[in-house]
Design an enzyme around this catalytic site. Structure first.
Site, PDB file in Angstrom:
ATOM      1  N   TRP A 199       0.839  -1.194   0.000  1.00 19.67           N
ATOM      2  CA  TRP A 199       0.000   0.000   0.000  1.00 19.67           C
ATOM      3  C   TRP A 199       0.889   1.265   0.000  1.00 19.67           C
ATOM      4  O   TRP A 199       1.876   1.329   0.722  1.00 19.67           O
ATOM      5  CB  TRP A 199      -0.920   0.011   1.235  1.00 19.67           C
ATOM      6  CG  TRP A 199      -1.715   1.283   1.328  1.00 19.67           C
ATOM      7  CD1 TRP A 199      -2.847   1.588   0.642  1.00 19.67           C
ATOM      8  CD2 TRP A 199      -1.413   2.419   2.137  1.00 19.67           C
ATOM      9  NE1 TRP A 199      -3.267   2.858   0.962  1.00 19.67           N
ATOM     10  CE2 TRP A 199      -2.405   3.394   1.879  1.00 19.67           C
ATOM     11  CE3 TRP A 199      -0.395   2.722   3.044  1.00 19.67           C
ATOM     12  CZ2 TRP A 199      -2.425   4.642   2.494  1.00 19.67           C
ATOM     13  CZ3 TRP A 199      -0.404   3.969   3.663  1.00 19.67           C
ATOM     14  CH2 TRP A 199      -1.420   4.913   3.395  1.00 19.67           C
ATOM     15  N   ASP A 366     -15.925  11.579  -2.594  1.00 19.73           N
ATOM     16  CA  ASP A 366     -15.302  10.284  -2.274  1.00 19.73           C
ATOM     17  C   ASP A 366     -16.104   9.613  -1.162  1.00 19.73           C
ATOM     18  O   ASP A 366     -17.286   9.930  -0.926  1.00 19.73           O
ATOM     19  CB  ASP A 366     -13.822  10.516  -1.903  1.00 19.73           C
ATOM     20  CG  ASP A 366     -12.933   9.338  -2.261  1.00 19.73           C
ATOM     21  OD1 ASP A 366     -12.982   8.334  -1.538  1.00 19.73           O
ATOM     22  OD2 ASP A 366     -12.196   9.415  -3.255  1.00 19.73           O
ATOM     23  N   LYS A 476     -15.735   6.393  -9.185  1.00 18.64           N
ATOM     24  CA  LYS A 476     -14.481   5.817  -8.683  1.00 18.64           C
ATOM     25  C   LYS A 476     -14.840   4.511  -7.992  1.00 18.64           C
ATOM     26  O   LYS A 476     -15.524   4.519  -6.964  1.00 18.64           O
ATOM     27  CB  LYS A 476     -13.813   6.791  -7.708  1.00 18.64           C
ATOM     28  CG  LYS A 476     -12.515   6.285  -7.092  1.00 18.64           C
ATOM     29  CD  LYS A 476     -11.872   7.379  -6.253  1.00 18.64           C
ATOM     30  CE  LYS A 476     -10.684   6.905  -5.455  1.00 18.64           C
ATOM     31  NZ  LYS A 476     -10.176   7.955  -4.551  1.00 18.64           N
ATOM     32  N   ASP A 478     -13.856   1.527  -5.966  1.00 17.63           N
ATOM     33  CA  ASP A 478     -12.806   1.170  -5.017  1.00 17.63           C
ATOM     34  C   ASP A 478     -13.001  -0.268  -4.526  1.00 17.63           C
ATOM     35  O   ASP A 478     -14.094  -0.847  -4.655  1.00 17.63           O
ATOM     36  CB  ASP A 478     -12.904   2.151  -3.832  1.00 17.63           C
ATOM     37  CG  ASP A 478     -11.604   2.309  -3.066  1.00 17.63           C
ATOM     38  OD1 ASP A 478     -10.693   1.505  -3.274  1.00 17.63           O
ATOM     39  OD2 ASP A 478     -11.521   3.246  -2.242  1.00 17.63           O
ATOM     40  N   ASN A 480     -11.290  -2.230  -1.010  1.00 18.15           N
ATOM     41  CA  ASN A 480     -10.278  -2.044   0.036  1.00 18.15           C
ATOM     42  C   ASN A 480     -10.030  -3.271   0.899  1.00 18.15           C
ATOM     43  O   ASN A 480      -9.633  -3.164   2.050  1.00 18.15           O
ATOM     44  CB  ASN A 480     -10.695  -0.871   0.938  1.00 18.15           C
ATOM     45  CG  ASN A 480     -10.624   0.448   0.203  1.00 18.15           C
ATOM     46  OD1 ASN A 480      -9.556   0.900  -0.177  1.00 18.15           O
ATOM     47  ND2 ASN A 480     -11.771   1.070  -0.030  1.00 18.15           N
ATOM     48  N   ASP A 540      -2.431   5.450  -3.194  1.00 18.77           N
ATOM     49  CA  ASP A 540      -2.844   6.441  -2.199  1.00 18.77           C
ATOM     50  C   ASP A 540      -1.692   7.366  -1.827  1.00 18.77           C
ATOM     51  O   ASP A 540      -1.882   8.312  -1.069  1.00 18.77           O
ATOM     52  CB  ASP A 540      -3.372   5.750  -0.939  1.00 18.77           C
ATOM     53  CG  ASP A 540      -4.827   5.345  -1.101  1.00 18.77           C
ATOM     54  OD1 ASP A 540      -5.436   5.706  -2.124  1.00 18.77           O
ATOM     55  OD2 ASP A 540      -5.359   4.668  -0.201  1.00 18.77           O
TER      56      ASP A 540
END
Ligand code: DGJ
Length: 742
Positions: A199, A366, A476, A478, A480, A540
């Site tokens: 990450w 976001d 977006k 994502d 995670n 990120d």
């Protein structure tokens, strides 16, 4: 047969020659159907130029397949090798069938076509202007058929491959290893280049000598992952940045993968690519087929730089969706590092107002906008706007942003679910988990089981509703969390098939949507995702110094047209390092999707500089989209990236320095691919340079002398973490004296 310069021909003695762009691939089919790879490299026009099939003589300890002296498989360079018949290297397949485990595939049919055969349920390169060879191989003892499709493309030195396995017997076959591609390459001291990290430090390059034994990069995390990206370059002995023979390879797959390189006892090199066999098993009932993900190989005889150029052209032409492929992307403000989860309509309205003043095109909301999502512990799965923080729902959110003249973009994480969510409470059966085990948590969340059609349907409806209600033009997407406790060994791949179905349905329903993939940054940035997503969030890491290795690594294979980057806060939230605004701007400028993620205070404080930044981005918007990228210099301390417009008349140079070096040496770096005969004016010092001067003699790197307060020539601030952005424009009037000193 011919399709432009993509060409497939057959020779008199079992040879086949496939050529496209600057690549040729030579095959040999023996009388008994044994398939060999006799060549992969720069283009040869005449089939007679292919090398003969290498002898495979008897050696001590060798095994003669079927008792035939001329069939010592351990030395044969093959394309889809079997197992248990004397080849002790990594096999293409590992299967168990009624009666055995060995495999011995022989060619039974070969067809040539100008239409690339479809690959069911999986991402696959578009076959415009291509020629395909379908090789059918059978193993009647095992009851197996494998259809290999090899495609070459006009004007691009790329070869794609896929393999589809069919069970022909009366009983089920269990597959535990299934290669997408195996390439047997000539012996030598090859080096391998891989990308990986973790990450916030994805895409870091590693180069290693391929030593005897097996070297593997892989993922068993359900996602292609941040640790190893599913790409690899093999560099023939002596190959480097701009010279030598390189084969670059990438999987069009976003899940568990293995890429192995094996150096045999005779120094032969075998490249193996496909779904990771670790934890994988697939039962094939009689008549059923199993499609392996596609692989692309590119060939370069101009080193890594040539490989990069081929990859970039291939991805733009044959992989990414076409609607946005050649269009400048909207500049944006993203709420993430500005607000994290603390978003509401008033804050978004204020960010939008700031965005209007700065001149950006889009406001991206976001994480944090949906019902109950106040931190990372809850609410994933409940995809309606939080009624308290966003009264009026998504429609009001969209209207608020559009009223300021900006388009709306929105963040989602469709595959995930928080245990504390209405979705988890209503549909525990939709969650990936194993009976009797307390589910493990990653970022406090679980994954939905996308191998279930009902889940895919539900997610399609949820996403479709978000887009319709909000009027968002950008999503977006994502993810995670890595995958754990998935139960049966076929689930991770079935999950991928569900994910691709969902993405394909979304694309079909919203063809103009700008889709950005993300997985805690770059933990699922691969050609599988890019077959559906227009761009991806690389990392990120928003500190520009931390991003130098990340972008340099990613751009080895993935073009800047697929990359998003933004100006983040200083000190950076990932490094606590202060960086000048110019450095943050410069590094983000290499990405097609360029944004800003700063708090309202920072936006206000830096307003004038940011307005200039957005103007600069507008003026250079097409460069990362359709221009040509070159890595001119990338060391532990310095980076010089070059983006050159399609017509080669405009060049953007981004030069970054990590640490100030007192009394630094004076240096030049050669630029690439300029317009012969043109003269380029630098926007920084007004000097005029001929293309020859810049490409042959070199471009003078801005002086950086820590002892001179302003930096030599005013071109570069001095100190640590500094950058210069230099634009070179070709004079419309050719000629004129070269005013630069050389
Ligand atoms: C991880 C992403 O990489 C970030 O950019 C941000 O979208 C967060 N997730 C939101 O949770």
């Amino acid at each position: 047969m011919r399709s432009s310069d993509a060409h497939i021909s057959q020779g008199p003695e079992g040879q086949w020659l496939l050529s496209g762009g600057g690549l040729s691939c030579g095959l040999h089919v023996a009388g008994d159907g044994l398939l060999s790879l006799i060549y992969l490299g720069p283009r040869v026009e005449d089939i007679a130029d292919l090398p003969p099939l290498r002898p495979a003589p008897h050696r001590s300890l060798s095994i003669a397949r079927g008792g035939r002296d001329d069939r010592h498989l351990n030395y044969r360079p093959q394309l889809y090798p079997g197992t248990g018949r004397g080849d002790f290297r990594l096999p293409a397949l590992a299967v168990t069938y009624d009666g055995g485990t060995s495999t011995d595939l022989r060619v039974t049919d070969i067809t040539v076509s100008e239409t690339k055969p479809a690959l069911a349920g999986l991402p696959s390169a578009r076959g415009d202007k291509s020629a395909s060879l379908t090789i059918t191989m059978e193993d009647r003892v095992a009851g197996l058929r494998v259809d290999l499709v090899l495609t070459v493309y006009s004007g691009i030195s790329a070869l794609t491959r896929s393999a589809t396995i069919t069970s022909m017997g009366d009983t089920a076959i269990e597959i535990t290893r299934a290669a997408s591609s195996v390439l047997d390459l000539p012996p030598g001291d090859w080096r391998m280049l891989t990308l990986g990290g973790s990450w916030a430090r994805e895409f870091t390059e590693h180069q290693n000598l391929v030593s005897p034994g097996r070297m593997t990069v892989s993922s068993n995390r359900g996602l292609s992952g941040a640790a190893h990206n599913p790409v690899l370059a093999l560099m023939e002995d002596g190959a480097g940045e701009g010279h030598g023979h390189v084969i670059g390879s990438a999987l069009l797959y976003s899940g568990n993968f293995e890429i192995s390189v094996e150096r045999s006892e005779f120094d032969d090199i075998r490249l193996w690519m496909g779904i990771n066999p670790e934890g994988f098993a697939w039962s094939l009932a009689p008549g059923e087929t199993f499609a392996c993900p596609e692989v692309v190989h590119v060939v370069s005889d101009t080193g890594l730089a040539g490989m990069t150029a081929e990859f970039h052209r291939f991805v733009r032409r044959h992989i990414v969706p076409q609607h946005w492929a050649a269009k400048p992307r909207p500049t944006y403000i993203n709420s993430w590092e500005a607000c994290y989860w603390d978003v509401d309509l008033a804050k978004i309205g204020a960010l939008a107002t700031a965005g209007t003043e700065l001149g950006v095109d889009m406001l991206v909301v976001d994480d944090g906008w949906f019902r109950g999502r106040t931190d990372d512990k809850r609410a994933l799965g409940d995809w309606d706007a939080d009624p308290v923080r966003f009264p009026g729902g998504l429609a009001a959110l969209g209207d608020t942003v559009r009223a300021k003249g900006l388009a709306l973009g929105i963040w989602v994480e469709p595959e995930a679910v928080s245990p504390d969510s209405d979705l988890a409470r209503a549909h525990p059966d939709w969650i990936l988990r194993e009976v009797g085990r307390t589910p493990s948590l990653g970022r406090n969340q679980l994954l939905l089981d996308l191998s279930q059609l009902a889940v895919v349907d539900h997610l399609f409806n949820a996403l479709d509703t978000i887009l319709r209600d909000s009027g968002a033009v950008y999503l977006k997407w994502d993810c995670n969390r890595y995958m754990t406790e998935y139960g049966a060994p076929e689930v991770p791949h079935r999950y991928m098939l569900g994910l691709y179905t969902l993405l394909a349905r979304l694309r079909a329903a919203h063809p103009e949507l700008l889709l950005e993939c993300c997985a805690s940054g770059g933990a699922r940035f691969d050609l599988g995702m890019l077959a559906y997503a227009d761009q991806g969030w690389l990392s990120d890491m928003s500190d520009p110094i931390g991003r130098l290795d990340i972008q340099s690594g990613a751009f080895r294979f993935y073009p800047p047209s697929t990359a998003a980057g933004y100006i983040g806060p200083s000190p950076g939230h990932q490094t606590n390092r202060d960086t000048p605004m110019l450095t943050r701007l410069a590094v983000a400028s290499l990405c097609a999707a360029r944004g800003i993620s700063l708090s309202l205070d920072e936006l206000r404080r830096e307003a004038e500089t940011l307005k200039d930044a957005v103007q600069h981005w507008r003026g250079t918007a097409t460069l990362p989209v359709t221009g040509t990228y070159a890595r001119c210099l990338h060391t532990a301390d310095e980076t010089l990236w070059q983006l050159t417009a399609d017509d080669r008349r405009t060049v953007l140079l981004v030069y970054c320095v990590r640490t100030a070096l007192p009394n630094a040496p004076y240096r030049r770096v050669r630029l690439k691919g300029l317009l012969d005969g043109a003269r380029y004016r630098s926007d920084r010092d007004g000097a005029l340079y001929s293309a020859t001067r810049l490409m042959t003699v070199g471009f003078d790197l801005p002086m950086r002398d820590a002892m001179t307060p302003k930096g030599g020539g005013d071109l570069m601030p001095y100190g640590d973490k500094v950058a210069a952005i230099i634009q070179l424009s070709a004079n419309s009037a050719a000629g004129g004296p070269d005013t630069s000193s050389s």
